[in-house]
Design a protein around this motif. Sequence first.
Motif, PDB file in Angstrom:
ATOM      1  N   LEU A 192      22.453  47.158 -22.370  1.00  0.00           N
ATOM      2  CA  LEU A 192      22.636  47.723 -23.700  1.00  0.00           C
ATOM      3  C   LEU A 192      23.768  47.061 -24.478  1.00  0.00           C
ATOM      4  N   ASP A 193      24.816  46.585 -23.776  1.00  0.00           N
ATOM      5  CA  ASP A 193      25.882  45.887 -24.516  1.00  0.00           C
ATOM      6  C   ASP A 193      25.640  44.373 -24.595  1.00  0.00           C
ATOM      7  N   LYS A 194      24.549  43.892 -23.972  1.00  0.00           N
ATOM      8  CA  LYS A 194      24.086  42.496 -24.040  1.00  0.00           C
ATOM      9  C   LYS A 194      25.123  41.483 -23.571  1.00  0.00           C
ATOM     10  N   SER A 195      26.070  41.897 -22.746  1.00  0.00           N
ATOM     11  CA  SER A 195      27.151  41.004 -22.341  1.00  0.00           C
ATOM     12  C   SER A 195      27.061  40.598 -20.875  1.00  0.00           C
ATOM     13  N   PHE A 196      27.174  39.282 -20.643  1.00  0.00           N
ATOM     14  CA  PHE A 196      27.244  38.742 -19.288  1.00  0.00           C
ATOM     15  C   PHE A 196      28.693  38.561 -18.820  1.00  0.00           C
ATOM     16  N   ASP A 197      29.650  38.966 -19.596  1.00  0.00           N
ATOM     17  CA  ASP A 197      31.052  38.717 -19.255  1.00  0.00           C
ATOM     18  C   ASP A 197      31.428  39.187 -17.851  1.00  0.00           C
ATOM     19  N   PRO A 198      30.971  40.364 -17.399  1.00  0.00           N
ATOM     20  CA  PRO A 198      31.325  40.784 -16.033  1.00  0.00           C
ATOM     21  C   PRO A 198      30.817  39.821 -14.962  1.00  0.00           C
ATOM     22  N   VAL A 199      29.700  39.138 -15.230  1.00  0.00           N
ATOM     23  CA  VAL A 199      29.145  38.190 -14.259  1.00  0.00           C
ATOM     24  C   VAL A 199      30.085  37.011 -14.052  1.00  0.00           C
ATOM     25  N   PRO A 218      30.279  47.528 -14.006  1.00  0.00           N
ATOM     26  CA  PRO A 218      30.471  48.006 -12.635  1.00  0.00           C
ATOM     27  C   PRO A 218      30.353  46.913 -11.575  1.00  0.00           C
ATOM     28  N   LEU A 219      29.791  45.769 -11.934  1.00  0.00           N
ATOM     29  CA  LEU A 219      29.595  44.699 -10.957  1.00  0.00           C
ATOM     30  C   LEU A 219      30.832  43.825 -10.785  1.00  0.00           C
TER      31      LEU A 219
END
Length: 258
Positions: free
Chosen positions: A199-206, A181-182
């Motif tokens: 919960l999905d442990k992903s920084f990809d959206p950042v 959502p970010l």
Amino acid sequence: MEELTEEQIRRGFWYWDTESKFPPKSIIRVENYHPKSKLNLSITQLDTAPKVQKKIVEQWCELLPSLADVKYLWLSSKVSQNIFDAVCKMPNLEGLYIKWSSIKDITNLKQLKHLKHLHFGSSAQVERIEALGDLESLVTLELENFKKIVDFSHISKLVNLQGLGIDGSIWTTQKLTSLKPLESLSGLKYLTLLNSKILDKSFDPVLKLKNLVRFDSSWNYPETEFEKLKSLPKLKYGNVETSLKEVKEKAQRQLEEK
């Protein structure tokens, strides 16, 4: 549009600055109020008889909606639902700092049309956050211990945000389904996820937040996720290193150089 200063990015909008009286000294009783743009209240958890405490709160709940001079309000003791609902009737509020609360329903936030800065300290009983999505003027939003919430998709509407915190408390980890959502918050300059569990442990959206200058997170994620942050062109505060081990090694080198 209001732009955060370097110091606000580095330390957060609500960092205490005693020289600038931010916040001002707190008051308890209605009779001690004098019209000013900044107001700091400590009106609960008092060492008084319960009936005296109740009367103080009732007086403030009656007065707050009429305080047109106040633009920034700190609530420096526990905030109950009735205090919060009274605050939401204040006509010109631009900044609201809540130290911690027993609030369950934040729907009345919609009434604060001028709100730019909002800090919710530990508020474990909040049940729904749809109202946050209507606060289109928000520049900074900081949430702590919203433990009943894991889906923060409503925040994706707040495209003017420059600062965002979704943090756990000292004793409670904040869970988030995903950071997806970010992705729409392209203006973010600082993001904190302290004591968090994505919960999905992903920084990809950042990685889509190209204006991010500070990113502060727990270290309980794979090193590969922190490695990805190196692609952010403006990142210089917070989790710049890729592991806690690297942080400790850097600190040791700095000590040896002194």
